[in-house]
Design a protein around this motif. Sequence first.
Motif, PDB file in Angstrom:
ATOM      1  N   LEU B 419      10.195  32.558 -33.249  1.00  0.00           N
ATOM      2  CA  LEU B 419       9.064  33.167 -32.543  1.00  0.00           C
ATOM      3  C   LEU B 419       9.158  32.941 -31.035  1.00  0.00           C
ATOM      4  O   LEU B 419       8.242  33.287 -30.303  1.00  0.00           O
ATOM      5  N   ASN B 420      10.286  32.335 -30.627  1.00  0.00           N
ATOM      6  CA  ASN B 420      10.521  32.100 -29.207  1.00  0.00           C
ATOM      7  C   ASN B 420       9.400  31.262 -28.587  1.00  0.00           C
ATOM      8  O   ASN B 420       8.811  31.633 -27.567  1.00  0.00           O
ATOM      9  N   LEU B 421       9.079  30.158 -29.236  1.00  0.00           N
ATOM     10  CA  LEU B 421       7.936  29.349 -28.813  1.00  0.00           C
ATOM     11  C   LEU B 421       8.341  28.012 -28.217  1.00  0.00           C
ATOM     12  O   LEU B 421       7.505  27.232 -27.802  1.00  0.00           O
ATOM     13  N   ILE B 422       9.682  27.765 -28.216  1.00  0.00           N
ATOM     14  CA  ILE B 422      10.098  26.443 -27.760  1.00  0.00           C
ATOM     15  C   ILE B 422       9.690  26.247 -26.306  1.00  0.00           C
ATOM     16  O   ILE B 422       9.924  27.090 -25.456  1.00  0.00           O
ATOM     17  N   GLN B 423       9.034  25.149 -26.074  1.00  0.00           N
ATOM     18  CA  GLN B 423       8.449  24.840 -24.786  1.00  0.00           C
ATOM     19  C   GLN B 423       9.523  24.668 -23.728  1.00  0.00           C
ATOM     20  O   GLN B 423      10.595  24.144 -23.982  1.00  0.00           O
ATOM     21  N   ASP B 424       9.202  25.118 -22.525  1.00  0.00           N
ATOM     22  CA  ASP B 424      10.140  24.987 -21.430  1.00  0.00           C
ATOM     23  C   ASP B 424       9.821  23.740 -20.632  1.00  0.00           C
ATOM     24  O   ASP B 424       8.790  23.649 -19.989  1.00  0.00           O
ATOM     25  N   SER B 425      10.720  22.743 -20.673  1.00  0.00           N
ATOM     26  CA  SER B 425      10.482  21.520 -19.911  1.00  0.00           C
ATOM     27  C   SER B 425      11.473  21.439 -18.755  1.00  0.00           C
ATOM     28  O   SER B 425      11.590  20.415 -18.097  1.00  0.00           O
ATOM     29  N   ASP B 426      12.170  22.523 -18.568  1.00  0.00           N
ATOM     30  CA  ASP B 426      13.229  22.522 -17.552  1.00  0.00           C
ATOM     31  C   ASP B 426      12.628  22.840 -16.188  1.00  0.00           C
ATOM     32  O   ASP B 426      12.106  23.930 -15.954  1.00  0.00           O
ATOM     33  N   GLU B 427      12.719  21.867 -15.283  1.00  0.00           N
ATOM     34  CA  GLU B 427      12.124  22.052 -13.951  1.00  0.00           C
ATOM     35  C   GLU B 427      12.719  23.269 -13.255  1.00  0.00           C
ATOM     36  O   GLU B 427      12.001  24.052 -12.620  1.00  0.00           O
TER      37      GLU B 427
END
Lengths: 95, 486
Positions: B419-427
Amino acid sequence: MKIDVNTLKKIAHLARLEFDEAGAEKMTQDMSQILDWVEQLNEVDTQGVEPITTMSSEVNVLREDAVANHLTHEQGLKNAPQRDSDYFRVPKVME
Amino acid sequence: MLSAEVKSKYELVIGLEVHAQLLTKSKMYTSDSTEFGNLPNTHISVITLGHPGTLPKVNRKAVEFAIKMGLACDSTITRRNIFARKNYFYPDLPKGYQITQDKNPICVGGNVPITLSDGTKREVALTRIHMEEDAGKSMHLAGEVDTLVDFNRAGVPLIEIVSEPDMRSSEEAYVFLSEVKKLVKYLDICDGNMEEGSLRCDANVSARLWGAEEYGKKVEVKNMNSFRNVARAIEHEFERQILLIESGEEIISETRTFDAATGLTASMRTKEDLNDYRYFPEPDLSPVIVSEEWLSSIQGAMPSLPRELHHKFVNEYGLPEYDAGVLTDSKEIALYFEELCTLTRNYKAASNLMMGPVKSYLNELTLHISDFPIGPKRLAELIQLIDDGKVNFSVATQKVYPEMLIHAEKTPLAIAQELNLIQDSDEGSLIPIVESVLAENVVKVAEYKSGKKGLMAMFMGQVMKKSQGKADPKVATKILMELLDN
């Protein structure tokens, strides 16, 4: 032990029995005599003797929890003085 | 009408008698079936019908169930048990007596711990728990000259749990009953269904002036088919008694029946007249001796009790009392949760999931936890996903969890990826998003810098929206702060 007429009436009521009032005096005498006779047991020294509640000396006569031994519906109702196809019928009781 | 001022002069005293139908297959003293809901007079035997020359025989499991309840309530278990006849005439009692226990109940003393809504904890003392048999069912139908009797229920094993006159409010009585119900269900000895009559409650109610040493005359109230009605009946009875006392009348020690439609009680019969049960030892049954060995085998088979699980959830898992209360409300939920906690260390997240999305799904579809499609392992994986910062709690519960309910076989990670939900933690990828949000809101940025710090939430909202909910809130906040405060 002396039984009076009131006690006699109470016992009759609890047992759902009727009696002829004319015989009440005789019946109280009879009952008093019966009690007197039984009271002789009080003369026995029972100090330290555990009371027994059954004539058998067995203990833990237990059943496993299994279903068996039914009466059929018809067999059960067979001796009912009054019945219908489903129920035992008794004179109306209301609390 | 009774004024609050007059009412407050009196203390309410309640003792409860709870009958619980035991979940055995066969009856207390015979082997006919205990099954509920069959055609009338089909589960009957010569013993049930009280035919002459028949002898009862005790059901071992019923004894064990009674002992279990006693152990759960911290009662003393009586080692040498005899039974007693309680004599009275009623058409639903074919023998003319009920086989029960009189002077030596199988469980003596004990208590049931309760917690009230204001957090007060106390233990309600028990007098005893004893074994007995149920009566048949009489029906007095309107327009019918006779009473109809069905003996299917006659002889079904019961335990009667008798409390001391130890409760002082209808709430205490209500909570006590809920705890008793919880206990019998945890022990799996009774289904606890009050509407169907497998749990029944009579209340002994009396009123006395505060500080009085003697109890007032007690009245027994019967016929309540729900916990709420028990509380209502007690409240009504308390007020009725105060009004009588205030007007100088005497309370009669009697049995009264509760009418749920009107909320009132009415007299059934006066006790003095008829209550001569002439108990004597049942000569047809030999004593039941509970040996050390038998007792310890029952003890060894005891399941976890609600109070033990509650204690564990608070003390080992560090959960709030409230959470522990909700999670131990039903045995099955508690056991599911316990298993879940062997698979994750984030106990609070596990509790939040159980109390929120899991319970609301079960409630909505009126399902039992045993029908819940997601196993503890998958739920633990969902928590791991949150802990790893891959999705936040709200995405986990609102997006991933509903998909898990449908596709129980997929891992939460696979669902989140699909579902393309993986959180973006990349600054690196978040900084441009934050920058563009700030560029679009020049006026607000100026307001923020002049002291309207509350605008932070608005900027965050914009960042989440632009990232389609995938921005890791922690990282995004950090970037926002850096860019705004410099």
